[in-house]
Motif scaffolding. Structure first.
Motif, PDB file in Angstrom:
ATOM      1  N   GLU A  55       0.733  -1.320  -0.072  1.00  0.00           N
ATOM      2  CA  GLU A  55       0.128   0.046  -0.136  1.00  0.00           C
ATOM      3  C   GLU A  55       0.967   1.083   0.062  1.00  0.00           C
ATOM      4  O   GLU A  55       1.074   1.871   1.050  1.00  0.00           O
ATOM      5  CB  GLU A  55      -1.009  -0.048   1.280  1.00  0.00           C
ATOM      6  N   PRO A  56       1.622   1.704  -1.162  1.00  0.00           N
ATOM      7  CA  PRO A  56       2.039   2.770  -1.044  1.00  0.00           C
ATOM      8  C   PRO A  56       1.680   3.958  -1.183  1.00  0.00           C
ATOM      9  O   PRO A  56       0.411   4.018  -1.542  1.00  0.00           O
ATOM     10  CB  PRO A  56       3.249   2.337  -2.469  1.00  0.00           C
ATOM     11  N   LYS A  57       2.045   5.157  -0.886  1.00  0.00           N
ATOM     12  CA  LYS A  57       1.487   6.557  -0.965  1.00  0.00           C
ATOM     13  C   LYS A  57       1.221   6.845  -2.327  1.00  0.00           C
ATOM     14  O   LYS A  57       2.108   6.811  -3.287  1.00  0.00           O
ATOM     15  CB  LYS A  57       2.250   7.695  -0.344  1.00  0.00           C
ATOM     16  N   MET A  58      -0.035   7.266  -2.695  1.00  0.00           N
ATOM     17  CA  MET A  58      -0.418   7.882  -4.075  1.00  0.00           C
ATOM     18  C   MET A  58      -0.140   9.275  -4.403  1.00  0.00           C
ATOM     19  O   MET A  58      -0.222  10.109  -3.262  1.00  0.00           O
ATOM     20  CB  MET A  58      -2.101   7.599  -4.393  1.00  0.00           C
ATOM     21  N   PRO A  59       0.363   9.492  -5.419  1.00  0.00           N
ATOM     22  CA  PRO A  59       0.724  10.761  -5.930  1.00  0.00           C
ATOM     23  C   PRO A  59      -0.655  11.933  -5.906  1.00  0.00           C
ATOM     24  O   PRO A  59      -1.817  11.777  -5.668  1.00  0.00           O
ATOM     25  CB  PRO A  59       1.107  10.901  -7.392  1.00  0.00           C
ATOM     26  N   LEU A  60      -0.293  13.166  -5.362  1.00  0.00           N
ATOM     27  CA  LEU A  60      -1.229  14.160  -5.181  1.00  0.00           C
ATOM     28  C   LEU A  60      -1.147  14.990  -6.354  1.00  0.00           C
ATOM     29  O   LEU A  60      -0.156  15.800  -6.733  1.00  0.00           O
ATOM     30  CB  LEU A  60      -0.929  15.244  -4.021  1.00  0.00           C
ATOM     31  N   PHE A  61      -2.154  15.140  -7.216  1.00  0.00           N
ATOM     32  CA  PHE A  61      -2.261  15.478  -8.788  1.00  0.00           C
ATOM     33  C   PHE A  61      -3.490  16.465  -8.649  1.00  0.00           C
ATOM     34  O   PHE A  61      -4.672  16.175  -8.502  1.00  0.00           O
ATOM     35  CB  PHE A  61      -2.443  14.419  -9.567  1.00  0.00           C
ATOM     36  N   ASP A  62      -2.987  17.783  -9.127  1.00  0.00           N
ATOM     37  CA  ASP A  62      -4.062  18.854  -9.185  1.00  0.00           C
ATOM     38  C   ASP A  62      -4.848  18.759 -10.283  1.00  0.00           C
ATOM     39  O   ASP A  62      -4.337  18.957 -11.435  1.00  0.00           O
ATOM     40  CB  ASP A  62      -3.629  20.193  -9.104  1.00  0.00           C
ATOM     41  N   LYS A  63      -6.007  18.191 -10.438  1.00  0.00           N
ATOM     42  CA  LYS A  63      -6.696  17.894 -11.635  1.00  0.00           C
ATOM     43  C   LYS A  63      -7.598  19.303 -11.926  1.00  0.00           C
ATOM     44  O   LYS A  63      -8.662  19.075 -12.917  1.00  0.00           O
ATOM     45  CB  LYS A  63      -7.661  16.690 -11.477  1.00  0.00           C
ATOM     46  N   THR A  64      -7.613  20.327 -11.173  1.00  0.00           N
ATOM     47  CA  THR A  64      -8.629  21.478 -11.701  1.00  0.00           C
ATOM     48  C   THR A  64      -8.116  22.043 -13.093  1.00  0.00           C
ATOM     49  O   THR A  64      -7.121  22.222 -13.489  1.00  0.00           O
ATOM     50  CB  THR A  64      -8.119  22.557 -10.619  1.00  0.00           C
ATOM     51  N   THR A  65      -9.438  22.167 -13.883  1.00  0.00           N
ATOM     52  CA  THR A  65      -9.314  22.687 -15.215  1.00  0.00           C
ATOM     53  C   THR A  65      -8.864  24.183 -15.101  1.00  0.00           C
ATOM     54  O   THR A  65      -9.437  25.061 -14.308  1.00  0.00           O
ATOM     55  CB  THR A  65     -10.700  22.439 -15.872  1.00  0.00           C
ATOM     56  N   LEU A  66      -7.969  24.549 -16.028  1.00  0.00           N
ATOM     57  CA  LEU A  66      -7.551  25.940 -16.069  1.00  0.00           C
ATOM     58  C   LEU A  66      -7.842  26.533 -17.401  1.00  0.00           C
ATOM     59  O   LEU A  66      -7.890  25.994 -18.263  1.00  0.00           O
ATOM     60  CB  LEU A  66      -6.034  26.126 -15.610  1.00  0.00           C
ATOM     61  N   ASN A  67      -8.144  27.667 -17.273  1.00  0.00           N
ATOM     62  CA  ASN A  67      -8.249  28.703 -18.687  1.00  0.00           C
ATOM     63  C   ASN A  67      -7.058  29.763 -18.727  1.00  0.00           C
ATOM     64  O   ASN A  67      -6.859  30.576 -17.990  1.00  0.00           O
ATOM     65  CB  ASN A  67      -9.622  29.369 -18.736  1.00  0.00           C
ATOM     66  N   ILE A  68      -6.010  29.432 -20.019  1.00  0.00           N
ATOM     67  CA  ILE A  68      -5.045  30.488 -19.676  1.00  0.00           C
ATOM     68  C   ILE A  68      -5.108  31.439 -21.059  1.00  0.00           C
ATOM     69  O   ILE A  68      -5.459  30.902 -22.378  1.00  0.00           O
ATOM     70  CB  ILE A  68      -3.553  29.747 -19.937  1.00  0.00           C
ATOM     71  N   THR A  69      -4.735  32.599 -21.051  1.00  0.00           N
ATOM     72  CA  THR A  69      -4.967  33.547 -22.255  1.00  0.00           C
ATOM     73  C   THR A  69      -3.628  34.184 -22.248  1.00  0.00           C
ATOM     74  O   THR A  69      -2.877  34.518 -21.314  1.00  0.00           O
ATOM     75  CB  THR A  69      -6.079  34.519 -21.861  1.00  0.00           C
ATOM     76  N   ALA A  70      -3.223  34.168 -23.600  1.00  0.00           N
ATOM     77  CA  ALA A  70      -1.889  34.892 -24.082  1.00  0.00           C
ATOM     78  C   ALA A  70      -1.989  35.352 -25.312  1.00  0.00           C
ATOM     79  O   ALA A  70      -3.031  35.308 -25.925  1.00  0.00           O
ATOM     80  CB  ALA A  70      -1.025  33.746 -24.236  1.00  0.00           C
ATOM     81  N   VAL A  71      -1.157  36.508 -25.560  1.00  0.00           N
ATOM     82  CA  VAL A  71      -1.112  37.290 -26.625  1.00  0.00           C
ATOM     83  C   VAL A  71      -0.213  36.761 -27.696  1.00  0.00           C
ATOM     84  O   VAL A  71       1.011  36.293 -27.162  1.00  0.00           O
ATOM     85  CB  VAL A  71      -0.875  38.770 -26.243  1.00  0.00           C
ATOM     86  N   ALA A  72      -0.422  36.498 -28.849  1.00  0.00           N
ATOM     87  CA  ALA A  72       0.378  36.086 -29.750  1.00  0.00           C
ATOM     88  C   ALA A  72       1.807  36.828 -29.968  1.00  0.00           C
ATOM     89  O   ALA A  72       1.848  37.983 -29.734  1.00  0.00           O
ATOM     90  CB  ALA A  72      -0.133  36.140 -31.193  1.00  0.00           C
ATOM     91  N   GLY A  73       2.872  35.968 -29.852  1.00  0.00           N
ATOM     92  CA  GLY A  73       4.084  36.382 -30.077  1.00  0.00           C
ATOM     93  C   GLY A  73       4.804  36.548 -28.484  1.00  0.00           C
ATOM     94  O   GLY A  73       5.715  36.636 -28.545  1.00  0.00           O
ATOM     95  N   GLU A  74       3.965  36.325 -27.404  1.00  0.00           N
ATOM     96  CA  GLU A  74       4.506  36.350 -26.204  1.00  0.00           C
ATOM     97  C   GLU A  74       4.757  34.703 -25.705  1.00  0.00           C
ATOM     98  O   GLU A  74       4.664  33.761 -26.481  1.00  0.00           O
ATOM     99  CB  GLU A  74       3.454  36.964 -25.376  1.00  0.00           C
ATOM    100  N   THR A  75       4.800  34.492 -24.373  1.00  0.00           N
ATOM    101  CA  THR A  75       5.272  33.183 -23.908  1.00  0.00           C
ATOM    102  C   THR A  75       3.884  32.667 -23.220  1.00  0.00           C
ATOM    103  O   THR A  75       3.469  33.421 -22.215  1.00  0.00           O
ATOM    104  CB  THR A  75       6.577  33.247 -23.161  1.00  0.00           C
TER     105      THR A  75
END
Length: 404
Positions: free
Chosen positions: A24-44
């Motif tokens: 019974e090893p410890k399970m990873p903690l994984f953030d499954k929250t859906t995100l919306n990311i907005t970026a401007v063309a040419g940026e990072t």
């Protein structure tokens, strides 16, 4: 023997307990929250993905919107140098996209191979694109004949779709239609149509494309309206005297301005020092040509014509320069009637009153009075420039007696 059996049982229980812990090893903690990311063309753009207690037996992979494998752990599987997995911290497995493009938009998935099923974190990437005006639709320098229709096109692209607003030389253009508030509506749209264009409609037109993403896109159009010349001579007749000088004025409206000349009696003016012209720019499409004539003689009188022409036509106006004679009149002669006081007799004489009058026998002597042939006569002149002047004249008369 009993002690050996007790020890064996103890070690067996301990081994079984350890085995249970490993199962019974410890399970990873994984953030499954859906995100919306907005970026401007040419940026990072940075797409975050974080895992706690990952362990070596669990693997992290990234998939792009087309479900293509981007990376496994920190190894990239696609040939795109803009994309990499960045790990600022141990738990971070962020996907970094440099110089992001509009076609990079979509849903990305960060997955970890946990059992009994795979854990997924979904990230929606929205890429905004600044407005851009396509240059190949319409030329920026337009020449059109007066009275025709002109279409100015400002085809703009961008995300979100940009709004195109029209200006004329920094002034906002307004249409004839009215909105609910009763005010003129702003001219908005990719195509600006100028119906029945006149010479007053030429100038610099500008379209601005905006979508909330900087920089704003701008394009300028230079519209030139062409029309034939129109000549105006403000004064149709000018009079001047010989030896004087004068200026003949001619105003011309035309587009383009090509040729303006003065002629006399239908012929070109001779190249003399006495004829010289001055050209003035009076504003858009308008010029004034002055003809200066100095030391006027009789040959200079006659009809003068201002002629203007361009590729669309010609026009002319004629005026006359005539001789103006100055009539000199003699100065008026001012005469004053002679002053003739009424004569008096010796019986009317009063020694306290000096009254000039004429002696009947000597009317040529003005202002003299004779009293009984005495040797004294009194002469009086009155009011000379406000000063009373009195003159006494002593006259001796010699009575001639006949000698007996």
């Amino acid at each position: 023997m009993r002690i050996f059996i007790l020890l064996l049982v103890r070690y067996t229980c301990a081994f079984q307990a350890g085995a249970l812990v490993e199962e019974e090893p410890k399970m990873p903690l994984f953030d499954k929250t859906t995100l919306n990311i907005t970026a401007v063309a040419g940026e990072t753009a940075i797409l975050p993905c974080s895992v706690e207690r990952k362990g070596d037996e669990h693997k992290i992979i990234w998939l792009n919107p087309r479900k293509t494998l981007i990376s496994r752990e920190d190894s990239r599987f696609i040939d795109d140098s803009r994309i990499s997995v960045e790990r600022p911290k141990v738990r971070d497995w962020n996907l970094m996209i440099r110089e992001v493009r509009y076609n990079d938009s979509g849903e990305y998935m960060c997955q970890i191979n946990t059992k009994p099923h795979v854990e997924i974190k979904r990230i929606n990437l929205f890429v905004k694109v600044p407005p851009e005006i396509l240059e190949y639709w319409t030329s920026t320098e337009i020449e059109v004949i007066e009275g025709t229709t002109v279409d100015l096109m400002c085809n703009a692209t961008g995300v979100p779709i940009p709004v195109v607003t029209w200006y004329k030389q920094s002034n906002l253009l307004k249409g004839a239609d009215q909105n609910d508030g009763g005010e003129e509506s702003t001219l908005i749209g990719e195509v600006l149509i100028l119906h029945n264009i006149s010479r007053y409609c030429d100038g610099i037109y500008e379209c601005n494309a905006e979508n909330g993403v900087l920089p704003m896109a701008t394009r300028k159009f230079e519209v030139t309206v062409l029309f034939p010349p129109e000549v105006d001579v403000p004064t149709k007749r000018i009079g001047q005297s010989i030896g004087k000088e004068t200026i003949l004025q001619c105003k011309v409206s035309a587009s383009p301005q090509e040729s303006i000349v003065w002629t006399k009696n239908g012929s070109a003016l001779p190249q003399k020092y006495k004829y010289w012209t001055q050209l003035y720019d009076e504003g858009h499409h308008e010029k004034t040509l002055n003809l200066n004539i100095i030391d006027i003689d009789k040959d200079d009188f006659g009809y003068y014509t201002c002629e203007a022409s361009n590729t669309l036509g010609r026009d002319s106006e004629t005026m006359i320069l005539y001789e103006y004679k100055i009539i000199t009149q003699p100065r008026p002669r001012i005469t004053t009637p002679p002053w003739r006081p009424s004569p008096r007799t010796s019986q009317d004489y009063d020694p306290n009153i000096i009254t000039p009058h004429y002696y009947p026998g000597s009317r040529g002597q003005v202002g003299s009075v004779y009293y009984n042939y005495n040797s004294v006569a009194v002469s009086s002149w009155t009011n000379c420039d406000g000063v009373l002047i009195v003159t006494f004249v002593f006259v001796c008369f010699i009575n001639q007696f006949s000698m007996g």
